[in-house]
Design a protein around this motif. Structure first.
Motif, PDB file in Angstrom:
ATOM      1  N   UNK A   1       0.765  -1.370  -0.058  1.00  0.00           N
ATOM      2  CA  UNK A   1      -0.042  -0.077  -0.242  1.00  0.00           C
ATOM      3  C   UNK A   1       0.836   1.327   0.047  1.00  0.00           C
ATOM      4  N   UNK A   2       1.935   1.250   0.780  1.00  0.00           N
ATOM      5  CA  UNK A   2       2.935   2.316   0.881  1.00  0.00           C
ATOM      6  C   UNK A   2       3.347   2.757  -0.511  1.00  0.00           C
ATOM      7  N   UNK A   3       3.895   1.429  -1.155  1.00  0.00           N
ATOM      8  CA  UNK A   3       4.530   1.619  -2.552  1.00  0.00           C
ATOM      9  C   UNK A   3       3.573   1.885  -3.554  1.00  0.00           C
ATOM     10  N   UNK A   4       2.222   1.511  -3.591  1.00  0.00           N
ATOM     11  CA  UNK A   4       1.344   1.866  -4.756  1.00  0.00           C
ATOM     12  C   UNK A   4       0.901   3.486  -4.494  1.00  0.00           C
ATOM     13  N   UNK A   5       0.894   3.962  -3.310  1.00  0.00           N
ATOM     14  CA  UNK A   5       0.702   5.333  -3.112  1.00  0.00           C
ATOM     15  C   UNK A   5       1.581   6.227  -3.343  1.00  0.00           C
ATOM     16  N   UNK A   6       2.795   5.682  -3.171  1.00  0.00           N
ATOM     17  CA  UNK A   6       4.216   6.659  -3.491  1.00  0.00           C
ATOM     18  C   UNK A   6       4.108   6.908  -4.945  1.00  0.00           C
ATOM     19  N   UNK A   7       3.426   6.230  -5.722  1.00  0.00           N
ATOM     20  CA  UNK A   7       3.231   6.926  -7.107  1.00  0.00           C
ATOM     21  C   UNK A   7       2.692   7.907  -7.231  1.00  0.00           C
ATOM     22  N   UNK A   8       1.828   8.546  -6.393  1.00  0.00           N
ATOM     23  CA  UNK A   8       1.294   9.808  -6.351  1.00  0.00           C
ATOM     24  C   UNK A   8       1.858  10.992  -5.933  1.00  0.00           C
TER      25      UNK A   8
END
Length: 441
Positions: free
Chosen positions: A65-72
């Motif tokens: 989740x942290x990785x996916x949200x770091x895309x933004x």
């Protein structure tokens, strides 16, 4: 896929960013067999290391989740230079001003097998409530029938789903700030202002500072300061929470108590993605060895290249096709060597290395009954297969029985998961063994 894969972790495993946990695990196992230096003719230690690093993050729902949200990530300069797309819900596809990256859990059980599957993604509040309710209902129907972890996991998952699922504040705040800049870039100043008002209270000092500056600029531009607060769509009603409490503690709760009472005093059976809890830490700093330490002289030859986590040490009897898996989470302060021994013969089926504070997994363990041993140490000898000096050795209690099951559509293998550190309320204590017991072949 690249927009949602800033470090290329999904690309390393060859899956989409929307892949399920099962698809990620399946891709990792396939690539691990193809690239592992000890099991493949097409070995590539560099590629094996990269897929292992990617799997370590993507296999953990919260770290994913942290990785996916770091895309933004965006800056005020980007918002002024070009139009930025606001974040959309991964379920309904609609733009959502106040998104969250949420992890819900579904529990599936069958007698002695229990698995907890994460359902995760970026949600709007409406879709999140629907998914939380759906996951809890599925857990209510399918999660209770495994002893003893089924009831335990089911209660925890239903309660978590009913109170909004698992989500990280830092990820939520990062996406709110991203949307503030996105709506700014598209000329929706009032909505940008309201989101910036939320972002000024973020834990990230850089975002909070930028949000305060943006608020000042928008107020000068004439936004209505009376409309600076948005309704919180993530609040759940008492009825919604009461429904989850009922699912967690009514009839299933009675069943959970009955199963727990019937299994009291017996050791927990292996479950898919299950883990063992230990009441005392076997870390190298606190572990008191039961053997006398060897005398180490300065001229003892040492290993030149320390193995990576998961690297097999010496010959093994693992299958190159199918088989069971063993995962070790080394939360201790020392490196560890793990050995899997056949119960009857005592022969080592596999030995592998796990670095401090890392996780490693091996696959291909054949059907049988096994004991799992571990040892801690500092320097490896010149063979890179054993410690020059043991800081301690132990054995996880009991014997693990691994048996492949086959249905009409699939072959089901088991995954053992052990953790090398103390866990509060742990129910099993590791057994100390001598250096001779650990080192014997």
């Amino acid at each position: 896929m690249s927009d949602n894969d800033p470090q290329g972790l999904y690309r390393a495993l060859g899956v989409q960013s929307s892949a399920t946990a099962e698809e990620i695990k399946s891709a990792y196992r396939k690539l691990a067999k193809e690239t592992h230096p000890d099991t493949s003719q097409h070995a590539s230690s560099e590629k094996f290391h990269s897929i292992s690093a990617a799997y370590e993050i993507l296999n953990d729902p919260i770290r994913r989740a942290e990785y996916d949200s770091s895309a933004y990530r965006a800056s005020a300069q980007e918002a002024k230079a070009r139009a930025i797309d606001p974040i959309c819900c991964s379920r309904c596809g609609q733009v959502t001003a106040q998104p969250r990256y949420v992890v819900f859990f579904r529990v599936y059980s069958f007698v002695v097998m229990t698995t907890r599957r994460p359902i995760q993604g970026i949600f709007c509040a409406s879709c999140a409530k629907k998914e939380g309710l759906k996951s809890s209902i599925i857990t209510l129907v399918t999660g209770w029938w495994g002893a003893p972890w089924g009831p335990i996991y089911s209660i925890g998952s239903i309660l978590s789903n009913g109170f909004g699922g698992k989500h990280e504040r830092s990820s939520d705040e990062g996406m709110i700030w991203y949307n503030a800049l996105a709506f700014l870039s598209r000329g929706n100043l009032q909505l940008s202002y309201a989101l910036a008002m939320q972002s000024r209270k973020t834990l990230n000092k850089d975002i909070a500072k930028d949000a305060i500056e943006l608020i000042a600029q928008l107020e000068k531009a004439g936004v209505d300061t009376r409309q600076g607060k948005l309704r919180n769509p993530w609040r759940t009603s008492m009825l919604y929470r009461a429904g989850h409490l009922l699912m967690a503690f009514a009839l299933p709760g009675t069943l959970a108590l009955a199963i727990f009472a019937s299994t009291q005093g017996s050791r927990a059976s292996t479950s898919y993605n299950g883990s063992r809890l230990y009441s005392s830490p076997p870390s190298s700093a606190q572990y008191q060895p039961s053997v006398q330490k060897a005398i180490v002289t300065p001229n003892v030859p040492k290993c030149a290249n320390v193995p990576y986590s998961g690297q097999l040490l010496g010959p093994n009897r693992l299958s190159t096709t199918d088989g069971h898996s063993l995962e070790i989470r080394n939360g201790s302060s020392g490196n560890a060597i793990i050995k899997v021994r056949a119960e009857l013969s005592g022969a080592v089926v596999a030995a592998f290395f796990v670095r401090s504070s890392q996780t490693a997994q091996i696959t291909g363990i054949p059907d049988g009954r096994y004991t799992v041993q571990y040892a801690f140490g500092d320097a490896l000898d010149v063979s890179c297969r054993r410690f020059v000096q043991l800081d301690g050795a132990g054995q996880f209690p009991g014997v693990e029985t691994l048996q492949t099951e086959q249905t009409a559509t699939q072959i089901i293998t088991q995954v053992l998961s052990y953790t090398l550190y103390a866990v509060p309320a742990g129910n099993v204590t590791p057994q100390s063994i001598s250096a001779q017991d650990f080192e014997r072949q």
